[in-house]
Enzyme design. Structure first.
Site, short mmCIF file in Angstrom:
data_model
loop_
_atom_site.label_atom_id
_atom_site.label_comp_id
_atom_site.label_asym_id
_atom_site.label_seq_id
_atom_site.Cartn_x
_atom_site.Cartn_y
_atom_site.Cartn_z
N TYR A 1 0.83 -1.21 0.00
CA TYR A 1 0.00 0.00 0.00
C TYR A 1 0.86 1.25 0.00
O TYR A 1 2.06 1.20 0.20
CB TYR A 1 -0.94 0.00 1.21
CG TYR A 1 -0.27 0.37 2.53
CD1 TYR A 1 -0.40 1.65 3.06
CD2 TYR A 1 0.49 -0.57 3.24
CE1 TYR A 1 0.21 1.98 4.27
CE2 TYR A 1 1.10 -0.23 4.44
CZ TYR A 1 0.95 1.05 4.95
OH TYR A 1 1.56 1.39 6.13
N ARG B 1 8.13 4.20 -4.71
CA ARG B 1 8.18 3.28 -3.58
C ARG B 1 7.18 2.15 -3.75
O ARG B 1 7.46 0.99 -3.42
CB ARG B 1 7.94 4.03 -2.26
CG ARG B 1 8.13 3.16 -1.04
CD ARG B 1 8.10 3.96 0.25
NE ARG B 1 6.80 4.59 0.48
CZ ARG B 1 6.53 5.35 1.54
NH1 ARG B 1 7.46 5.59 2.45
NH2 ARG B 1 5.33 5.89 1.68
N ARG C 1 -7.61 -20.55 -1.77
CA ARG C 1 -6.62 -20.38 -0.71
C ARG C 1 -5.51 -21.42 -0.83
O ARG C 1 -5.73 -22.62 -0.67
CB ARG C 1 -7.28 -20.49 0.67
CG ARG C 1 -6.30 -20.11 1.81
CD ARG C 1 -6.91 -20.30 3.19
NE ARG C 1 -6.00 -19.78 4.22
CZ ARG C 1 -4.94 -20.43 4.69
NH1 ARG C 1 -4.65 -21.65 4.23
NH2 ARG C 1 -4.16 -19.88 5.61
N HIS D 1 -0.97 -21.13 -0.25
CA HIS D 1 0.14 -20.23 -0.01
C HIS D 1 0.90 -19.88 -1.29
O HIS D 1 1.37 -18.77 -1.46
CB HIS D 1 1.11 -20.83 1.02
CG HIS D 1 0.62 -20.75 2.43
ND1 HIS D 1 -0.47 -21.47 2.87
CD2 HIS D 1 1.07 -20.04 3.50
CE1 HIS D 1 -0.67 -21.22 4.16
NE2 HIS D 1 0.25 -20.34 4.56
N LYS E 1 6.35 -1.86 2.03
CA LYS E 1 5.16 -1.25 2.63
C LYS E 1 3.99 -2.22 2.47
O LYS E 1 3.09 -2.03 1.65
CB LYS E 1 4.88 0.11 1.98
CG LYS E 1 4.05 1.05 2.86
CD LYS E 1 4.10 2.46 2.34
CE LYS E 1 3.19 3.40 3.11
NZ LYS E 1 3.63 3.62 4.50
N GLU F 1 12.97 2.33 13.92
CA GLU F 1 12.02 3.39 13.58
C GLU F 1 10.96 3.41 14.66
O GLU F 1 11.19 2.94 15.77
CB GLU F 1 11.43 3.15 12.19
CG GLU F 1 10.80 1.79 11.99
CD GLU F 1 10.32 1.56 10.56
OE1 GLU F 1 10.34 2.50 9.75
OE2 GLU F 1 9.89 0.43 10.26
#
Length: 290
Positions: free
Chosen positions: A31, A50, A98, A100, A145, A177
């Protein structure tokens, strides 16, 4: 609210995603959030770059070109009544049974929404805020992110429950951070921050602060910073798209410096606001670079 889903603008009540979307099932997606001032996106090209890096890291094909992203983002901005906005968008691997392993021939899901942009009020900026600390127990690819944010959520909840502005994180005795921010400290009139690595998110505001420091002759170093150094700092700041530049005046109940936002924070906050004003005055549809 008007939102964007897979190429269309529509009322949020009509925006639906399958329960088999891998973003819902696995947190399999990335995101971004772009601050918008007077309908001008702030550093949009940097945010899109990014996003491209995050998508590449998780091996999701970018569904749009940069020009298409810009058109969709501006379309969403125009659909909102607010002058200042926070445009959030995410890309997941898509809908599949579903399993992996990556599914084949699946189109990514793209969702965007825009809310009023809420920055810290002036009184809070003037007084600064408290922070707590915690061991950074997240995964080792914090530079991505990712929408898989439960680690950050749990760490941010520590400060929420303490009535604090942020949770500052240490890994093995070294600063990384904060739960939703980058961190800078000041010691003997030098601004310090950890260098970019897989353990921190490469913040857009982090980059702006570095550029402003360089342009205005403010000494800055990027290096590893020990927990001891942080606790003995003259100033501590956190930076993010929503917090902008914000002073931490106590850490785990201990005063930082004299317990007030310091002189270098005040200088950087002023520089950041002046830079932001350039975006607002420009009133044109392009990301403004330092």
């Amino acid at each position: 609210m008007t939102v964007f889903l897979n190429g269309k603008l529509l009322p949020i009540e009509q925006a639906t995603v399958s329960v088999l979307d891998r973003g819902f099932v696995f947190g399999d997606g990335v995101y971004e959030l772009i601050p918008v001032y007077s309908r001008a996106p702030f550093r949009m090209d940097d945010h899109l770059a990014r996003l491209e890096r995050s998508l590449g890291a998780v091996r999701i094909k970018n569904p749009y070109t940069a020009a298409q992203w810009r058109a969709h983002i501006f379309g969403l901005i125009d659909a909102q009544p607010h002058e200042d906005q926070g445009v959030y968008f995410q890309v997941t691997r898509g809908v599949a049974k579903r399993d992996h392993a990556f599914p084949k021939n699946v189109e990514p899901t793209v969702f965007m929404m825009s809310n009023p942009l809420v920055n810290p009020p002036a009184a809070q900026v003037e007084s600064g805020g408290p922070a707590v600390s915690a061991e950074d127990n997240r995964w080792l690819r914090c530079d991505i992110k990712s929408i898989s944010l439960v680690g950050n959520v749990l760490l941010r909840q520590l400060s929420a429950e303490a009535g604090a502005a942020e949770t500052i994180l240490f890994r093995g005795g070294m600063l990384t951070e904060a739960s939703a921010s980058n961190v800078f400290i000041v010691k003997r009139d030098v601004i310090l921050s950890p260098p970019k690595s897989s353990l921190i998110l490469p913040g857009i505001t982090y980059d702006v602060v570095a550029e402003l420091a360089a342009a205005n002759g403010l000494p800055m170093e990027f290096r590893q910073i020990s927990e001891k150094e942080v606790r003995a700092a003259d100033e501590i700041w956190v930076t993010s798209s929503s917090k902008e530049v914000f002073a931490i005046v106590s850490l785990d109940g201990a005063r930082v410096g004299d317990g007030r936002p310091g002189p270098l924070f005040r200088r950087m906050h002023q520089l950041y606001q002046e830079f932001k004003q350039k975006v607002m005055r420009a009133g044109k549809r392009e990301a403004v670079s330092a």
